[in-house]
Design an enzyme around this catalytic site. Sequence first.
Site, PDB file in Angstrom:
ATOM      1  N   HIS A 120       0.843  -1.193   0.000  1.00  0.00           N
ATOM      2  CA  HIS A 120       0.000   0.000   0.000  1.00  0.00           C
ATOM      3  C   HIS A 120       0.878   1.242   0.000  1.00  0.00           C
ATOM      4  O   HIS A 120       2.105   1.157   0.175  1.00  0.00           O
ATOM      5  CB  HIS A 120      -0.918   0.013   1.231  1.00  0.00           C
ATOM      6  CG  HIS A 120      -0.169   0.135   2.520  1.00  0.00           C
ATOM      7  ND1 HIS A 120       0.205  -0.954   3.269  1.00  0.00           N
ATOM      8  CD2 HIS A 120       0.323   1.232   3.182  1.00  0.00           C
ATOM      9  CE1 HIS A 120       0.867  -0.550   4.341  1.00  0.00           C
ATOM     10  NE2 HIS A 120       0.958   0.772   4.316  1.00  0.00           N
ATOM     11  N   HIS A 208       5.463   5.914  -0.925  1.00  0.00           N
ATOM     12  CA  HIS A 208       6.196   4.727  -1.348  1.00  0.00           C
ATOM     13  C   HIS A 208       5.407   3.456  -1.054  1.00  0.00           C
ATOM     14  O   HIS A 208       4.461   3.457  -0.263  1.00  0.00           O
ATOM     15  CB  HIS A 208       7.552   4.660  -0.635  1.00  0.00           C
ATOM     16  CG  HIS A 208       7.427   4.511   0.853  1.00  0.00           C
ATOM     17  ND1 HIS A 208       7.200   5.586   1.680  1.00  0.00           N
ATOM     18  CD2 HIS A 208       7.486   3.419   1.656  1.00  0.00           C
ATOM     19  CE1 HIS A 208       7.124   5.176   2.928  1.00  0.00           C
ATOM     20  NE2 HIS A 208       7.290   3.855   2.950  1.00  0.00           N
TER      21      HIS A 208
END
Length: 265
Positions: A120, A208
């Site tokens: 995620h 990220h």
Amino acid sequence: MSAAPLVGYSSSGSEDEAGAGAGAGPGAGGCGRAQSPLPSQRLPVPDSVLHMFLDTEEEPVDDPEKHGGRVRTFPHERGNWATHVYVPYETREEFLDLLDVLLPHAQTYVPRLVQMEAFHLSLSQSVVLRHHWILPFVQALKDRMASFQRFFFTANRVKIYTNQEKTRTFIGLEVTSGHNQFLDLVSEVDRVMEEFDLTTFYQAPSFHISLAWCVDDAHLQLEGQCLQELQNIVDEFEDSEMVLRAHAEQVRCKSGNKFFSMPLM
């Protein structure tokens, strides 16, 4: 989910009260000498009863062995739900193929690295919500996300991260296109956090996808030569630009063991 309230048990001296209620007046017909009450006799309480409710009254003990050695960033309390807002990343076979090359190479530097169970991109820090705040919080998020369009993004820059407490280290792929759209999402999530007096996201976020993690601070072992070699693997992987291009289609909120999805338009 929230633990059921404890039931209180107290010793009210019921035996003494029962003795007092028996009365010490005259016998039948009102004649005869009043007898002295017998001394109260208490039977010993079995150990099984004495220890019956200990488990329900003890505070939960955080056991890092049950979750890979991770240590809570805040203590567990009944009625408190750890809550996190993020964009889920749906993996494809090519992405997992790349990870099958990256992780073993990184493990030659830090053998204790393990692959993430799910992927995620965070839009919030982990915060604590009281149980009765969850639904209003989620509804506020839904209202904020209702007008957001779906968008494409690319995450292809290898980067090493640690959490604020330096108790965990992560290898991640940083977003190189789509950064502004993520900033817009965070701006709306932060407004909801402020409404509930919760901590907002980082001032200069690095969006990220975390690929792997380990306990403790291992950034010195992973940065430098290892980081460069990992980046080379990504750059030289076949069609890496397309493999690491994804579509942000929804925002998700995880609170305790509950998940709430907010589709983007």
